[in-house]
Structure formats: structure tokens, C-alpha cells
Design a protein around this motif. Structure first.
Motif, mmCIF file in Angstrom:
data_model
loop_
_atom_site.group_PDB
_atom_site.id
_atom_site.type_symbol
_atom_site.label_atom_id
_atom_site.label_comp_id
_atom_site.label_asym_id
_atom_site.label_seq_id
_atom_site.Cartn_x
_atom_site.Cartn_y
_atom_site.Cartn_z
ATOM 1 N N HIS A 42 -2.901 -6.576 -3.057
ATOM 2 C CA HIS A 42 -3.642 -5.769 -3.997
ATOM 3 C C HIS A 42 -3.374 -5.539 -5.701
ATOM 4 O O HIS A 42 -2.542 -6.236 -6.089
ATOM 5 N N ALA A 43 -4.317 -4.864 -6.107
ATOM 6 C CA ALA A 43 -4.307 -4.504 -7.630
ATOM 7 C C ALA A 43 -2.953 -3.479 -7.599
ATOM 8 O O ALA A 43 -2.531 -3.123 -6.454
ATOM 9 N N PRO A 44 -2.420 -3.614 -8.857
ATOM 10 C CA PRO A 44 -1.014 -2.745 -9.213
ATOM 11 C C PRO A 44 -1.259 -1.365 -8.643
ATOM 12 O O PRO A 44 -2.153 -0.784 -9.083
ATOM 13 N N VAL A 45 -0.446 -0.795 -7.486
ATOM 14 C CA VAL A 45 -0.313 0.467 -7.066
ATOM 15 C C VAL A 45 1.086 0.650 -7.076
ATOM 16 O O VAL A 45 1.790 -0.202 -6.185
ATOM 17 N N GLU A 63 1.807 7.284 -18.196
ATOM 18 C CA GLU A 63 2.603 6.050 -18.382
ATOM 19 C C GLU A 63 2.073 4.962 -17.431
ATOM 20 O O GLU A 63 1.963 3.722 -17.809
ATOM 21 N N TYR A 64 2.077 5.271 -15.964
ATOM 22 C CA TYR A 64 1.636 4.448 -15.066
ATOM 23 C C TYR A 64 0.185 4.166 -15.530
ATOM 24 O O TYR A 64 -0.185 2.791 -15.272
ATOM 25 N N ALA A 65 -0.778 4.986 -15.575
ATOM 26 C CA ALA A 65 -2.214 4.638 -16.044
ATOM 27 C C ALA A 65 -2.376 3.874 -17.058
ATOM 28 O O ALA A 65 -2.886 2.684 -17.360
ATOM 29 N N ALA A 66 -1.414 3.950 -18.199
ATOM 30 C CA ALA A 66 -1.324 2.930 -19.475
ATOM 31 C C ALA A 66 -0.790 1.267 -18.957
ATOM 32 O O ALA A 66 -1.528 0.389 -19.612
ATOM 33 N N ARG A 67 -0.128 1.356 -17.947
ATOM 34 C CA ARG A 67 0.167 0.208 -17.465
ATOM 35 C C ARG A 67 -0.914 -0.450 -16.404
ATOM 36 O O ARG A 67 -0.505 -1.636 -16.082
ATOM 37 N N GLY A 68 -1.996 0.279 -16.128
ATOM 38 C CA GLY A 68 -2.821 -0.289 -15.289
ATOM 39 C C GLY A 68 -2.165 -0.151 -13.769
ATOM 40 O O GLY A 68 -2.681 -0.865 -12.700
ATOM 41 N N ILE A 69 -1.256 0.894 -13.416
ATOM 42 C CA ILE A 69 -0.889 1.148 -12.078
ATOM 43 C C ILE A 69 -1.148 2.405 -11.458
ATOM 44 O O ILE A 69 -1.201 3.224 -12.183
ATOM 45 N N GLU A 70 -1.959 2.400 -10.462
ATOM 46 C CA GLU A 70 -2.585 3.524 -9.839
ATOM 47 C C GLU A 70 -1.269 4.239 -9.058
ATOM 48 O O GLU A 70 -0.353 3.630 -8.531
ATOM 49 N N LEU A 71 -1.382 5.390 -8.997
ATOM 50 C CA LEU A 71 -0.446 6.177 -8.150
ATOM 51 C C LEU A 71 -1.206 6.601 -6.947
ATOM 52 O O LEU A 71 -2.229 7.447 -7.235
ATOM 53 N N VAL A 72 -0.820 6.430 -5.634
ATOM 54 C CA VAL A 72 -1.276 7.038 -4.526
ATOM 55 C C VAL A 72 -0.300 7.527 -3.560
ATOM 56 O O VAL A 72 0.520 6.789 -2.968
ATOM 57 N N PRO A 73 -0.580 8.694 -3.041
ATOM 58 C CA PRO A 73 0.360 9.397 -1.842
ATOM 59 C C PRO A 73 -0.555 8.859 -0.659
ATOM 60 O O PRO A 73 -1.557 8.535 -0.513
ATOM 61 N N THR A 74 0.327 8.394 0.253
ATOM 62 C CA THR A 74 -0.063 7.959 1.795
ATOM 63 C C THR A 74 0.090 8.743 2.788
ATOM 64 O O THR A 74 1.519 9.426 2.853
ATOM 65 N N ASN A 75 -0.071 8.535 4.049
ATOM 66 C CA ASN A 75 0.448 8.970 5.124
ATOM 67 C C ASN A 75 1.441 8.096 5.954
ATOM 68 O O ASN A 75 1.693 8.517 7.331
ATOM 69 N N VAL A 166 5.914 -9.449 -9.287
ATOM 70 C CA VAL A 166 6.172 -8.298 -8.514
ATOM 71 C C VAL A 166 7.008 -7.646 -9.465
ATOM 72 O O VAL A 166 7.000 -6.297 -9.395
ATOM 73 N N HIS A 167 7.969 -8.158 -10.333
ATOM 74 C CA HIS A 167 8.942 -7.216 -11.033
ATOM 75 C C HIS A 167 8.280 -6.335 -12.154
ATOM 76 O O HIS A 167 8.932 -5.410 -12.389
ATOM 77 N N GLN A 168 7.248 -6.856 -12.455
ATOM 78 C CA GLN A 168 6.352 -5.808 -13.407
ATOM 79 C C GLN A 168 6.237 -4.562 -13.075
ATOM 80 O O GLN A 168 6.062 -3.490 -13.543
ATOM 81 N N GLY A 169 5.865 -4.430 -11.668
ATOM 82 C CA GLY A 169 5.625 -3.103 -11.115
ATOM 83 C C GLY A 169 7.050 -2.528 -10.382
ATOM 84 O O GLY A 169 7.180 -1.310 -10.613
ATOM 85 N N PHE A 170 7.917 -3.312 -10.083
ATOM 86 C CA PHE A 170 8.855 -2.893 -9.403
ATOM 87 C C PHE A 170 9.905 -2.136 -10.280
ATOM 88 O O PHE A 170 10.643 -1.187 -9.953
ATOM 89 N N GLU A 171 9.887 -2.541 -11.418
ATOM 90 C CA GLU A 171 10.591 -2.147 -12.788
ATOM 91 C C GLU A 171 10.335 -0.509 -13.042
ATOM 92 O O GLU A 171 11.117 0.229 -13.519
ATOM 93 N N THR A 172 9.403 0.124 -12.435
ATOM 94 C CA THR A 172 8.853 1.359 -12.597
ATOM 95 C C THR A 172 9.012 2.413 -11.543
ATOM 96 O O THR A 172 8.888 3.529 -11.734
ATOM 97 N N ILE A 173 9.786 1.812 -10.683
ATOM 98 C CA ILE A 173 10.177 2.660 -9.601
ATOM 99 C C ILE A 173 11.662 2.415 -8.880
ATOM 100 O O ILE A 173 12.325 1.353 -9.350
ATOM 101 N N VAL A 174 12.120 3.549 -8.283
ATOM 102 C CA VAL A 174 13.463 3.165 -7.307
ATOM 103 C C VAL A 174 12.963 2.904 -5.831
ATOM 104 O O VAL A 174 12.353 3.612 -5.174
ATOM 105 N N ALA A 175 12.861 1.423 -5.933
ATOM 106 C CA ALA A 175 12.156 0.906 -4.648
ATOM 107 C C ALA A 175 12.871 1.354 -3.289
ATOM 108 O O ALA A 175 13.847 1.250 -2.949
ATOM 109 N N CYS A 176 11.811 2.228 -2.456
ATOM 110 C CA CYS A 176 12.267 2.794 -1.174
ATOM 111 C C CYS A 176 13.433 3.762 -1.376
ATOM 112 O O CYS A 176 14.130 3.806 -0.424
ATOM 113 N N GLY A 177 13.556 4.262 -2.771
ATOM 114 C CA GLY A 177 14.784 5.107 -2.945
ATOM 115 C C GLY A 177 16.177 4.661 -2.695
ATOM 116 O O GLY A 177 17.136 5.120 -2.623
#
Length: 214
Positions: A42-45, A63-75, A166-177
């Protein structure tokens, strides 16, 4: 099980990938295609499930948009996770027939396929009691899993971290809580640079064996 390998298409946006997945699910429900797995990068999301907590997304929308990371709610089930360059994303689309309609068992099967894939590259991985997914002996988070079923056809799936990008994106979240848990890649653990193609081949082979119809 049919393998739909989209890695040659390069980075695929989340919504484009979802449309491919949705079409395959509909075709499987209609019994027009066999069980299969879509494999892609995937592209960064950053995606989050129905019960995802906002505080586990560490940046603002801008800030996510500035890093080129999309935010998407899912089911899907599960909390927040990241997909992007360096990660193999797999979407098994499988009909769970009579006697196999156990989602806990299905998640166990996905975990087992990833554990066996890691072993192919000399990496020991396993499960933990506190959360789904695949973890290393040192507590590193190697692969996330989130699934959903529609008329007993599975979709969503797993994200297996293959290389250090992958670390470039994971540093922006608490992975899976999971606060304080380290995200790790298969390449670092194997002490060699692995390609998504070779890891995809291994994971598809193991899934084909584990999800083979009786």
C-alpha cells in the motif's frame, strides 16, 4: 487457493486496494471465483477499526497529510494500524464452510501462516496472550491482523513488516493500541535484506496449505 499478486503494480492506494478486494469478495460470494489471497504493497495509510481510539493516532489530520499518510476508517476489527512501503499486506478472501465458521480459529490460521513464513527466513515468531498478531520472542510486533466476514467470506487480513521502511509510518501511531511495544521487520530479524516478492511467495504457500479445503 488462487494468488492475486499485485506487487508489480507498485504502491496501491488504500481505496483502490479496497475496490479490488470488494469486487473479489462479491465474486466469491456468488461462487464465480475460488478462494484466493490478494497480496500488495500500500501507499502510506493509517487505518483504524470500528472501536479504534483517537488517542492512538499521534498526529493531527493536517500533520498526517503533510507526511503523505492517508487516514481511513474501516469496518474491520482491531484498532489503529499502518500500511505502507516495506510492508506486505495480504487479503485472504476465503469462504468459511460448515464446520469452519470459527473466527478465532481463522485468525489463528493467519497467524500460523505468518509464523511459518518467518521461520522460512530463520526468524522465530509466535503469539502472545494479550493481543492478536505475530510477535517475536523479544516482544517485537511483526505482523498485525484484522478481519471481517460477509456471508462467511473473509476479507481484510494481515500486514507483515518486511523491511525497515515501515518505521516511518508506525512512529505516528500506537500500533494496535499496544503502548510501549516495538514494531520490528522481518529483514532486520533475519539480518538480510528481504524482498516483498520472496516473502509474498512464502506466505501464499503457507496460506494455501493451511486454508486448503477438506
Amino acid at each position: 487457493m488462487e494468488t492475486i499478486n499485485l506487487l508489480s503494480e507498485g504502491l496501491i492506494g488504500y481505496h483502490a486496494g479496497w475496490e479490488r478486494q470488494r469486487a473479489r469478495v462479491a465474486a466469491r460470494i456468488a461462487e464465480e471465483v475460488p478462494d484466493g489471497i490478494i497480496l500488495l504493497e500500500h501507499a502510506p495509510v493509517v487505518t483504524y477499526g470500528k472501536t479504534g481510539k483517537p488517542e492512538f493516532r499521534l498526529l493531527s489530520e493536517s500533520e498526517y497529510a503533510a507526511r503523505g499518510i492517508e487516514l481511513v476508517p474501516t469496518n474491520r476489527g482491531g484498532d489503529v494500524t499502518y500500511h505502507g512501503p516495506g510492508q506486505l499486506t495480504g487479503y485472504p478472501i476465503v469462504h468459511l464452510g460448515e464446520g469452519k465458521r470459527d473466527l478465532h480459529r481463522y485468525v489463528w490460521t493467519l497467524e500460523e501462516a505468518i509464523i511459518r513464513t518467518a521461520a522460512d527466513f530463520g526468524v522465530a515468531a509466535g503469539r502472545v496472550e494479550f493481543h492478536a498478531g505475530v510477535w517475536t520472542e523479544s516482544g517485537g510486533y511483526l505482523a498485525a491482523i484484522g478481519v471481517r466476514v460477509q456471508r462467511w467470506v473473509t476479507h481484510h487480513g494481515f500486514g507483515l513488516n518486511v523491511d525497515e521502511r515501515v518505521h516511518q509510518g508506525f512512529e505516528t501511531i500506537v500500533a494496535c493500541g499496544q503502548t510501549g511495544r516495538q514494531v520490528v521487520s522481518l529483514s532486520k530479524l533475519a539480518k538480510t535484506t528481504l524482498t516483498l516478492e520472496e516473502v509474498a511467495h512464502s506466505s501464499a504457500r503457507h496460506l494455501g496449505v493451511l486454508l486448503k479445503p477438506d
